[in-house]
Enzyme design. Structure first.
Site, PDB file in Angstrom:
ATOM      1  N   THR A  74       0.840  -1.201   0.000  1.00 16.01           N
ATOM      2  CA  THR A  74       0.000   0.000   0.000  1.00 16.01           C
ATOM      3  C   THR A  74       0.876   1.252   0.000  1.00 16.01           C
ATOM      4  OG1 THR A  74      -1.744  -1.171   1.186  1.00 16.01           O
ATOM      5  CG2 THR A  74      -1.775   1.232   1.333  1.00 16.01           C
ATOM      6  N   HIS A 203       4.474  -9.918   1.977  1.00 21.35           N
ATOM      7  CA  HIS A 203       3.626 -10.994   2.502  1.00 21.35           C
ATOM      8  C   HIS A 203       2.864 -11.758   1.430  1.00 21.35           C
ATOM      9  CE1 HIS A 203      -0.570  -9.176   2.713  1.00 21.35           C
ATOM     10  NE2 HIS A 203       0.133  -8.093   2.492  1.00 21.35           N
ATOM     11  N   CYS A 327     -18.828  -7.449   1.713  1.00 20.49           N
ATOM     12  CA  CYS A 327     -19.986  -7.414   2.590  1.00 20.49           C
ATOM     13  C   CYS A 327     -19.971  -6.149   3.431  1.00 20.49           C
ATOM     14  CB  CYS A 327     -19.960  -8.623   3.508  1.00 20.49           C
ATOM     15  SG  CYS A 327     -21.377  -8.694   4.587  1.00 20.49           S
TER      16      CYS A 327
HETATM   17  N1  PLP Z   1      -2.439  -4.239  -4.285  1.00 17.55           N
HETATM   18  C1  PLP Z   1      -2.901  -5.485  -4.468  1.00 17.55           C
HETATM   19  C2  PLP Z   1      -3.223  -5.937  -5.853  1.00 17.55           C
HETATM   20  C3  PLP Z   1      -3.081  -6.339  -3.381  1.00 17.55           C
HETATM   21  O1  PLP Z   1      -3.566  -7.562  -3.579  1.00 17.55           O
HETATM   22  C4  PLP Z   1      -2.754  -5.863  -2.089  1.00 17.55           C
HETATM   23  C5  PLP Z   1      -2.964  -6.703  -0.896  1.00 17.55           C
HETATM   24  O2  PLP Z   1      -3.885  -7.420  -0.764  1.00 17.55           O
HETATM   25  C6  PLP Z   1      -2.253  -4.569  -1.941  1.00 17.55           C
HETATM   26  C7  PLP Z   1      -2.119  -3.783  -3.064  1.00 17.55           C
HETATM   27  C8  PLP Z   1      -1.850  -4.039  -0.592  1.00 17.55           C
HETATM   28  O3  PLP Z   1      -0.640  -4.636  -0.180  1.00 17.55           O
HETATM   29  P1  PLP Z   1      -0.207  -4.603   1.357  1.00 17.55           P
HETATM   30  O4  PLP Z   1      -1.110  -5.527   2.077  1.00 17.55           O
HETATM   31  O5  PLP Z   1       1.224  -5.071   1.369  1.00 17.55           O
HETATM   32  O6  PLP Z   1      -0.319  -3.203   1.804  1.00 17.55           O
END
Ligand code: PLP
Length: 398
Positions: A74, A203, A327
């Site tokens: 993010t 992760h 949801c």
């Molecule tokens: N972008 C995508 C396509 C994701 O699948 C995710 C996480 O689920 C993120 C961004 C966010 O990543 P993070 O959980 O490392 O902040």
């Protein structure tokens, strides 16, 4: 891993590889020193950061100095887009309507701050970007930047990033890709697809949570989100999460080996899961174009069977997976990805996301498939195929 749980939610997060844990441990014990300190003990820590940077770079075909470590995927997305907007001043933002909220919310916020219009290009029923619309959006005046995800987190559909990049190049528009679901699962190489910025997250590839990276093509400017002590060449201040970064480096090295040797195994297991489900149940529909999915993902709808109830019963049966829809306050609504793909409400409400990793075993897939088949039959036998309002977690966050 929690024993006896069949884990089919690897797009939400992955287990940490034991080899990654082993690589990290010394940096949580003996080598706890601050990498910015001047004494010899700190040099070992600095060298470990250098090694991790080289390992991550190697996985995506980049140079080590093009990698900036962050706190998560993010943050990588936020950093790239906020920096692009600050450098460009104003203009349109071109993305797709299936992006993760970590891209969509940034663009919405920029739009609210008067930066410019956020234009979201649609996808077809198979879940892939509509290229003519993308090109048309880029041909407009004053496009500040474009961002397209490499693969979608819900459906696993891989996007035509190379082609989309080509149009952005032709229009002179900087290009970012959220490759968080793709890196480590499929080949991502910035020499072959020379994007300007690329986000990845630990992760999702068997490293721990709380560490990510942003690739910044050499020669491009990047403005920091976090200002302070000037770590990460001034791009990302804050004392480094050394153990996490070392873990991400090791995970990148292992992912590279896996992609070279074993990518087909996960895909074969996913196909086995699909075949077993289709063999045991009527009324199934794969969501998204089969030929362009990540090898680990199966997004599937079960006719006359509400996913919300199904998920609760599957959890009780020891199977962890996700619903394909979001949801809010106990009321199911299709996710923005399903809306973009034009799903009927019924199809959207009855879909599951099943996602595997290189740690998933054939035995788990068999147990998982059997539990899903039995549970779907049970839910279908209840009148209406639903079990009332239940709260499920949204894929908007994973
Ligand atoms: N972008 C995508 C396509 C994701 O699948 C995710 C996480 O689920 C993120 C961004 C966010 O990543 P993070 O959980 O490392 O902040």
């Amino acid at each position: 891993m929690v024993k006896d749980i069949v884990y089919l939610d690897s797009n939400a997060t992955t287990c940490v590889d034991p080899e990654v844990v082993e690589a990290m441990l010394p940096f949580l014990t003996d080598h706890f020193h601050n990498p910015s300190s001047g004494y010899r003990a700190a040099k070992v820590v600095r060298q470990a950061l250098d090694k991790a940077r080289a390992q991550v770079a190697e996985l995506i075909g980049a140079q080590p100095e093009e990698i900036v470590f962050t706190g998560c995927g993010t943050e990588s997305n936020n950093m790239a887009l906020e920096s692009l907007s600050a450098l460009r001043g104003e203009g349109r933002m071109v993305t797709s309507n299936i992006e993760h909220s970590a891209v969509l919310r940034v663009c919405e916020s920029l739009e609210d701050r008067g930066f410019g219009q956020h234009y979201k290009v649609g996808v077809d029923e198979g879940g892939q970007l509509k290229m003519e619309m993308w090109e048309a959006a880029l041909s407009k005046d004053k496009v500040a930047f474009a961002s397209l995800m490499w693969a979608n987190n819900e459906t696993g559909i891989v996007q035509p990033v190379a082609e989309a990049l080509e149009s952005a190049r032709a229009a002179g528009v900087p290009f970012h890709t959220d490759a968080i679901q793709a890196v480590g699962k499929t080949q991502v190489d910035v020499r072959e697809v020379p994007v300007d910025f690329l986000s990845l997250s630990g992760h999702k590839l068997h490293a721990p949570k709380g560490v990510g990276a942003l690739y910044v093509r050499s020669g491009l400017r990047l403005l920091p989100l976090l200002k302070g002590g000037g770590q990460e060449a001034g791009y990302r201040s804050g004392t480094e999460n050394v153990a996490g970064i070392v873990g991400l480096g090791k995970a990148a090295e292992l992912a590279k080996q896996y992609l070279e040797e074993g990518e087909q195994n996960v895909e074969a297991l996913r196909n086995y899961l699909e075949t077993r489900l289709f063999g045991g149940l009527e009324g199934l529909q794969v969501n998204g174009e089969r030929g362009v999915r990540l090898g680990n993902t199966l997004h599937v709808s079960f006719k006359d069977c509400e996913a919300a109830g199904l998920l609760v019963l599957l959890d009780q049966a020891g199977v962890a997976c996700s619903s394909g829809s979001a949801c809010m306050t106990g009321k199911q609504r299709p996710s923005h990805v399903q809306v973009a793909m034009g799903f009927t409400e019924e199809r959207a409400k009855s879909s599951l996301r099943l996602s595997l990793s290189r740690f998933t075993t054939a035995e788990e897939v068999e147990r998982g498939a059997d539990a899903i088949i039995a549970t779907v039959k049970k839910v279908r036998s209840v009148q209406g195929g639903g079990v009332g309002p239940v709260v499920v977690y949204s894929n908007d966050q994973s």
